[in-house]
Design a protein around this motif. Structure first.
Motif, PDB file in Angstrom:
ATOM      1  N   VAL A   1     -27.803-128.780  11.509  1.00  0.00           N
ATOM      2  CA  VAL A   1     -28.820-128.641  12.084  1.00  0.00           C
ATOM      3  C   VAL A   1     -28.057-128.587  13.648  1.00  0.00           C
ATOM      4  O   VAL A   1     -27.522-129.402  14.176  1.00  0.00           O
ATOM      5  CB  VAL A   1     -29.994-129.261  12.344  1.00  0.00           C
ATOM      6  N   LEU A   2     -28.421-127.430  14.423  1.00  0.00           N
ATOM      7  CA  LEU A   2     -27.752-127.146  15.787  1.00  0.00           C
ATOM      8  C   LEU A   2     -28.745-127.561  16.899  1.00  0.00           C
ATOM      9  O   LEU A   2     -28.725-127.962  17.866  1.00  0.00           O
ATOM     10  CB  LEU A   2     -27.259-125.787  15.875  1.00  0.00           C
ATOM     11  N   LYS A   3     -30.129-126.953  16.499  1.00  0.00           N
ATOM     12  CA  LYS A   3     -31.217-127.182  17.559  1.00  0.00           C
ATOM     13  C   LYS A   3     -32.442-126.959  16.885  1.00  0.00           C
ATOM     14  O   LYS A   3     -32.737-126.074  15.906  1.00  0.00           O
ATOM     15  CB  LYS A   3     -30.900-125.894  18.589  1.00  0.00           C
ATOM     16  N   VAL A   4     -33.530-127.744  17.279  1.00  0.00           N
ATOM     17  CA  VAL A   4     -34.831-127.672  16.903  1.00  0.00           C
ATOM     18  C   VAL A   4     -35.811-127.408  18.002  1.00  0.00           C
ATOM     19  O   VAL A   4     -35.515-128.138  19.266  1.00  0.00           O
ATOM     20  CB  VAL A   4     -35.259-128.781  16.229  1.00  0.00           C
ATOM     21  N   SER A   5     -36.342-126.304  18.223  1.00  0.00           N
ATOM     22  CA  SER A   5     -37.203-126.026  19.495  1.00  0.00           C
ATOM     23  C   SER A   5     -38.610-125.745  18.863  1.00  0.00           C
ATOM     24  O   SER A   5     -38.925-125.311  17.937  1.00  0.00           O
ATOM     25  CB  SER A   5     -36.643-124.789  20.077  1.00  0.00           C
ATOM     26  N   PHE A   6     -39.493-125.753  19.876  1.00  0.00           N
ATOM     27  CA  PHE A   6     -40.896-125.747  19.651  1.00  0.00           C
ATOM     28  C   PHE A   6     -41.571-124.861  20.682  1.00  0.00           C
ATOM     29  O   PHE A   6     -41.114-124.779  21.862  1.00  0.00           O
ATOM     30  CB  PHE A   6     -41.699-127.030  19.943  1.00  0.00           C
ATOM     31  N   GLU A   7     -42.608-123.911  20.055  1.00  0.00           N
ATOM     32  CA  GLU A   7     -43.160-122.913  20.792  1.00  0.00           C
ATOM     33  C   GLU A   7     -44.542-122.927  20.778  1.00  0.00           C
ATOM     34  O   GLU A   7     -44.976-122.756  19.669  1.00  0.00           O
ATOM     35  CB  GLU A   7     -42.610-121.657  20.739  1.00  0.00           C
ATOM     36  N   GLU A   8     -45.496-123.484  21.512  1.00  0.00           N
ATOM     37  CA  GLU A   8     -46.906-123.489  21.425  1.00  0.00           C
ATOM     38  C   GLU A   8     -47.513-122.226  21.534  1.00  0.00           C
ATOM     39  O   GLU A   8     -47.266-121.428  22.416  1.00  0.00           O
ATOM     40  CB  GLU A   8     -47.657-124.662  22.550  1.00  0.00           C
ATOM     41  N   THR A   9     -48.364-121.742  20.601  1.00  0.00           N
ATOM     42  CA  THR A   9     -49.070-120.567  20.488  1.00  0.00           C
ATOM     43  C   THR A   9     -50.775-120.845  20.495  1.00  0.00           C
ATOM     44  O   THR A   9     -51.217-122.070  20.000  1.00  0.00           O
ATOM     45  CB  THR A   9     -48.513-119.744  19.502  1.00  0.00           C
ATOM     46  N   SER A  10     -51.336-119.746  20.489  1.00  0.00           N
ATOM     47  CA  SER A  10     -52.865-119.930  20.370  1.00  0.00           C
ATOM     48  C   SER A  10     -53.045-119.689  19.088  1.00  0.00           C
ATOM     49  O   SER A  10     -52.589-119.022  18.168  1.00  0.00           O
ATOM     50  CB  SER A  10     -53.562-119.002  21.438  1.00  0.00           C
TER      51      SER A  10
END
Length: 106
Positions: A97-106
């Motif tokens: 694993v290099l990166k975990v990112s989050f993106e909040e959406t509707s």
């Protein structure tokens, strides 16, 4: 002769029952490992939220050596409900694993 016929019948039935309970039926999808990581990281980032629903969006190759798995989680905390995209970037060969990112959406 009768006992030999019964033994063959029992062996046949046993073979059929083993075929129905084979590990293939219990096999996990190839993205299961990444889904577990997505859930764990989400719970660390949003410790008070409850995961209400989960969807594997898909995998894409980012570069010749890296890939990304994306999941969409539906979270709820008190009266607030929102969708969260979880992107897990990793080395394709080693699965590091290099990166975990989050993106909040509707």
């Amino acid at each position: 002769m009768k006992s030999k016929g019964k033994a063959i019948l029992v062996a046949l039935l046993l073979g059929l029952s083993l075929a129905w309970t084979s590990p293939v039926a219990d096999a996990q999808p190839p993205y299961a490992k990444w889904g577990k990581i997505a859930m764990q990281q989400t719970m660390k980032t949003y410790p008070k939220a409850k995961v209400v629903d989960y969807l594997h969006v898909g995998r894409k190759n980012k570069t010749p050596t890296t890939s990304e798995e994306t999941f969409k989680l539906l979270l709820q905390e008190n009266n607030r409900m929102w969708a969260l995209l979880v992107h897990i970037e990793f080395e394709t060969k080693s699965e590091k694993v290099l990166k975990v990112s989050f993106e909040e959406t509707s």
